[in-house]
Design a protein around this motif. Structure first.
Motif, PDB file in Angstrom:
ATOM      1  N   ALA A  18       0.830  -1.211   0.000  1.00  0.00           N
ATOM      2  CA  ALA A  18       0.000   0.000   0.000  1.00  0.00           C
ATOM      3  C   ALA A  18       0.863   1.260   0.000  1.00  0.00           C
ATOM      4  O   ALA A  18       0.523   2.242  -0.652  1.00  0.00           O
ATOM      5  CB  ALA A  18      -0.934  -0.004   1.198  1.00  0.00           C
ATOM      6  N   LYS A  19       1.988   1.240   0.723  1.00  0.00           N
ATOM      7  CA  LYS A  19       2.842   2.438   0.748  1.00  0.00           C
ATOM      8  C   LYS A  19       3.477   2.703  -0.614  1.00  0.00           C
ATOM      9  O   LYS A  19       3.682   3.858  -0.992  1.00  0.00           O
ATOM     10  CB  LYS A  19       3.908   2.322   1.833  1.00  0.00           C
ATOM     11  N   ASP A  20       3.756   1.632  -1.393  1.00  0.00           N
ATOM     12  CA  ASP A  20       4.288   1.818  -2.740  1.00  0.00           C
ATOM     13  C   ASP A  20       3.223   2.381  -3.670  1.00  0.00           C
ATOM     14  O   ASP A  20       3.498   3.250  -4.497  1.00  0.00           O
ATOM     15  CB  ASP A  20       4.827   0.493  -3.287  1.00  0.00           C
ATOM     16  N   VAL A  21       1.996   1.886  -3.530  1.00  0.00           N
ATOM     17  CA  VAL A  21       0.885   2.407  -4.329  1.00  0.00           C
ATOM     18  C   VAL A  21       0.668   3.877  -4.004  1.00  0.00           C
ATOM     19  O   VAL A  21       0.468   4.700  -4.904  1.00  0.00           O
ATOM     20  CB  VAL A  21      -0.406   1.589  -4.076  1.00  0.00           C
ATOM     21  N   GLU A  22       0.724   4.228  -2.722  1.00  0.00           N
ATOM     22  CA  GLU A  22       0.557   5.625  -2.313  1.00  0.00           C
ATOM     23  C   GLU A  22       1.631   6.505  -2.936  1.00  0.00           C
ATOM     24  O   GLU A  22       1.344   7.593  -3.430  1.00  0.00           O
ATOM     25  CB  GLU A  22       0.600   5.733  -0.794  1.00  0.00           C
ATOM     26  N   ALA A  23       2.871   6.010  -2.956  1.00  0.00           N
ATOM     27  CA  ALA A  23       3.974   6.780  -3.544  1.00  0.00           C
ATOM     28  C   ALA A  23       3.752   6.986  -5.040  1.00  0.00           C
ATOM     29  O   ALA A  23       3.960   8.093  -5.562  1.00  0.00           O
ATOM     30  CB  ALA A  23       5.304   6.078  -3.293  1.00  0.00           C
ATOM     31  N   VAL A  24       3.295   5.966  -5.738  1.00  0.00           N
ATOM     32  CA  VAL A  24       3.055   6.071  -7.181  1.00  0.00           C
ATOM     33  C   VAL A  24       1.922   7.054  -7.463  1.00  0.00           C
ATOM     34  O   VAL A  24       2.047   7.920  -8.345  1.00  0.00           O
ATOM     35  CB  VAL A  24       2.740   4.676  -7.779  1.00  0.00           C
ATOM     36  N   VAL A  25       0.824   6.938  -6.734  1.00  0.00           N
ATOM     37  CA  VAL A  25      -0.309   7.852  -6.934  1.00  0.00           C
ATOM     38  C   VAL A  25       0.119   9.288  -6.658  1.00  0.00           C
ATOM     39  O   VAL A  25      -0.214  10.205  -7.420  1.00  0.00           O
ATOM     40  CB  VAL A  25      -1.514   7.438  -6.058  1.00  0.00           C
ATOM     41  N   ASN A  26       0.876   9.503  -5.590  1.00  0.00           N
ATOM     42  CA  ASN A  26       1.345  10.848  -5.258  1.00  0.00           C
ATOM     43  C   ASN A  26       2.249  11.414  -6.342  1.00  0.00           C
ATOM     44  O   ASN A  26       2.139  12.593  -6.695  1.00  0.00           O
ATOM     45  CB  ASN A  26       2.050  10.860  -3.905  1.00  0.00           C
ATOM     46  N   VAL A  27       3.139  10.590  -6.896  1.00  0.00           N
ATOM     47  CA  VAL A  27       4.031  11.055  -7.965  1.00  0.00           C
ATOM     48  C   VAL A  27       3.221  11.438  -9.193  1.00  0.00           C
ATOM     49  O   VAL A  27       3.463  12.489  -9.804  1.00  0.00           O
ATOM     50  CB  VAL A  27       5.089   9.973  -8.310  1.00  0.00           C
ATOM     51  N   ILE A  28       2.252  10.618  -9.562  1.00  0.00           N
ATOM     52  CA  ILE A  28       1.427  10.915 -10.742  1.00  0.00           C
ATOM     53  C   ILE A  28       0.661  12.225 -10.552  1.00  0.00           C
ATOM     54  O   ILE A  28       0.686  13.104 -11.421  1.00  0.00           O
ATOM     55  CB  ILE A  28       0.456   9.754 -11.036  1.00  0.00           C
ATOM     56  N   LEU A  29      -0.008  12.378  -9.416  1.00  0.00           N
ATOM     57  CA  LEU A  29      -0.798  13.586  -9.178  1.00  0.00           C
ATOM     58  C   LEU A  29       0.080  14.831  -9.060  1.00  0.00           C
ATOM     59  O   LEU A  29      -0.271  15.896  -9.574  1.00  0.00           O
ATOM     60  CB  LEU A  29      -1.671  13.411  -7.943  1.00  0.00           C
ATOM     61  N   ASN A  30       1.234  14.704  -8.408  1.00  0.00           N
ATOM     62  CA  ASN A  30       2.144  15.849  -8.288  1.00  0.00           C
ATOM     63  C   ASN A  30       2.718  16.240  -9.647  1.00  0.00           C
ATOM     64  O   ASN A  30       2.872  17.435  -9.939  1.00  0.00           O
ATOM     65  CB  ASN A  30       3.261  15.555  -7.298  1.00  0.00           C
ATOM     66  N   THR A  31       3.021  15.259 -10.481  1.00  0.00           N
ATOM     67  CA  THR A  31       3.540  15.553 -11.814  1.00  0.00           C
ATOM     68  C   THR A  31       2.487  16.268 -12.653  1.00  0.00           C
ATOM     69  O   THR A  31       2.795  17.222 -13.379  1.00  0.00           O
ATOM     70  CB  THR A  31       3.990  14.253 -12.509  1.00  0.00           C
ATOM     71  N   MET A  32       1.243  15.825 -12.536  1.00  0.00           N
ATOM     72  CA  MET A  32       0.159  16.502 -13.254  1.00  0.00           C
ATOM     73  C   MET A  32      -0.003  17.936 -12.759  1.00  0.00           C
ATOM     74  O   MET A  32      -0.161  18.862 -13.562  1.00  0.00           O
ATOM     75  CB  MET A  32      -1.149  15.732 -13.074  1.00  0.00           C
ATOM     76  N   ALA A  33       0.049  18.138 -11.447  1.00  0.00           N
ATOM     77  CA  ALA A  33      -0.102  19.480 -10.875  1.00  0.00           C
ATOM     78  C   ALA A  33       1.038  20.394 -11.316  1.00  0.00           C
ATOM     79  O   ALA A  33       0.807  21.565 -11.646  1.00  0.00           O
ATOM     80  CB  ALA A  33      -0.158  19.397  -9.348  1.00  0.00           C
ATOM     81  N   GLU A  34       2.261  19.879 -11.343  1.00  0.00           N
ATOM     82  CA  GLU A  34       3.403  20.686 -11.781  1.00  0.00           C
ATOM     83  C   GLU A  34       3.263  21.073 -13.243  1.00  0.00           C
ATOM     84  O   GLU A  34       3.564  22.209 -13.625  1.00  0.00           O
ATOM     85  CB  GLU A  34       4.705  19.915 -11.560  1.00  0.00           C
ATOM     86  N   ALA A  35       2.809  20.140 -14.087  1.00  0.00           N
ATOM     87  CA  ALA A  35       2.624  20.436 -15.513  1.00  0.00           C
ATOM     88  C   ALA A  35       1.565  21.521 -15.696  1.00  0.00           C
ATOM     89  O   ALA A  35       1.751  22.448 -16.499  1.00  0.00           O
ATOM     90  CB  ALA A  35       2.231  19.168 -16.257  1.00  0.00           C
ATOM     91  N   LEU A  36       0.468  21.434 -14.971  1.00  0.00           N
ATOM     92  CA  LEU A  36      -0.575  22.458 -15.074  1.00  0.00           C
ATOM     93  C   LEU A  36      -0.073  23.804 -14.573  1.00  0.00           C
ATOM     94  O   LEU A  36      -0.402  24.848 -15.145  1.00  0.00           O
ATOM     95  CB  LEU A  36      -1.822  22.025 -14.308  1.00  0.00           C
ATOM     96  N   ALA A  37       0.734  23.806 -13.518  1.00  0.00           N
ATOM     97  CA  ALA A  37       1.285  25.058 -12.994  1.00  0.00           C
ATOM     98  C   ALA A  37       2.199  25.725 -14.020  1.00  0.00           C
ATOM     99  O   ALA A  37       2.293  26.951 -14.071  1.00  0.00           O
ATOM    100  CB  ALA A  37       2.041  24.796 -11.694  1.00  0.00           C
ATOM    101  N   ARG A  38       2.871  24.926 -14.845  1.00  0.00           N
ATOM    102  CA  ARG A  38       3.723  25.461 -15.914  1.00  0.00           C
ATOM    103  C   ARG A  38       2.903  25.939 -17.104  1.00  0.00           C
ATOM    104  O   ARG A  38       3.422  26.556 -18.023  1.00  0.00           O
ATOM    105  CB  ARG A  38       4.703  24.387 -16.410  1.00  0.00           C
ATOM    106  N   GLY A  39       1.619  25.595 -17.122  1.00  0.00           N
ATOM    107  CA  GLY A  39       0.764  25.980 -18.242  1.00  0.00           C
ATOM    108  C   GLY A  39       0.646  24.897 -19.295  1.00  0.00           C
ATOM    109  O   GLY A  39       0.081  25.122 -20.361  1.00  0.00           O
ATOM    110  N   ASP A  40       1.186  23.707 -19.022  1.00  0.00           N
ATOM    111  CA  ASP A  40       1.097  22.599 -19.967  1.00  0.00           C
ATOM    112  C   ASP A  40      -0.293  21.968 -19.923  1.00  0.00           C
ATOM    113  O   ASP A  40      -1.029  22.123 -18.955  1.00  0.00           O
ATOM    114  CB  ASP A  40       2.130  21.512 -19.649  1.00  0.00           C
ATOM    115  N   ARG A  41      -0.610  21.232 -20.947  1.00  0.00           N
ATOM    116  CA  ARG A  41      -1.868  20.492 -21.028  1.00  0.00           C
ATOM    117  C   ARG A  41      -1.590  19.057 -20.597  1.00  0.00           C
ATOM    118  O   ARG A  41      -0.576  18.484 -20.975  1.00  0.00           O
ATOM    119  CB  ARG A  41      -2.356  20.526 -22.474  1.00  0.00           C
ATOM    120  N   VAL A  42      -2.477  18.475 -19.807  1.00  0.00           N
ATOM    121  CA  VAL A  42      -2.323  17.089 -19.352  1.00  0.00           C
ATOM    122  C   VAL A  42      -3.472  16.282 -19.953  1.00  0.00           C
ATOM    123  O   VAL A  42      -4.636  16.562 -19.690  1.00  0.00           O
ATOM    124  CB  VAL A  42      -2.362  16.987 -17.808  1.00  0.00           C
TER     125      VAL A  42
END
Length: 99
Positions: free
Chosen positions: A19-43
């Motif tokens: 479960a902790k590995d799944v949590e880490a993967v989900v967090n990385v995916i969501l954080n990467t999406m948030a960073e891309a949107l903050a840069r103005g990129d399209r996801v």
């Protein structure tokens, strides 16, 4: 669905992962999406939809309670456009293979 429910569902469907590995993967995916949107990129997530940002220009508005004139600063907002498969799924239509 909240983040913890998403993590629980992914962990349930993948019993070989901790479960902790799944949590880490989900967090990385969501954080990467948030960073891309903050840069103005399209996801874009195929068959799900696309997230993009919109620029809201500064403007003068009126407070509806007091009728006072208020300056509203410029800001960016997030827009979501569902994909074709997601729209069909929401409307309970059959989705066939893309031609």
């Amino acid at each position: 669905m909240i983040r913890s429910a998403l993590i629980a569902r992914v962990a349930e469907r993948n019993p070989h992962l901790y479960a902790k590995d799944v949590e880490a993967v989900v967090n990385v995916i969501l954080n990467t999406m948030a960073e891309a949107l903050a840069r103005g990129d399209r996801v874009e997530l195929r068959d799900f939809g696309a997230f993009s940002t919109n620029e809201m220009h500064s403007r003068t508005a009126r407070n509806p309670k007091t009728q006072a004139i208020v300056d509203v600063a410029a800001k960016r907002t997030i827009a979501f456009k569902p994909g074709k498969a997601m729209r069909a799924r929401l409307n309970r239509e059959q989705v066939g293979p893309e031609e």
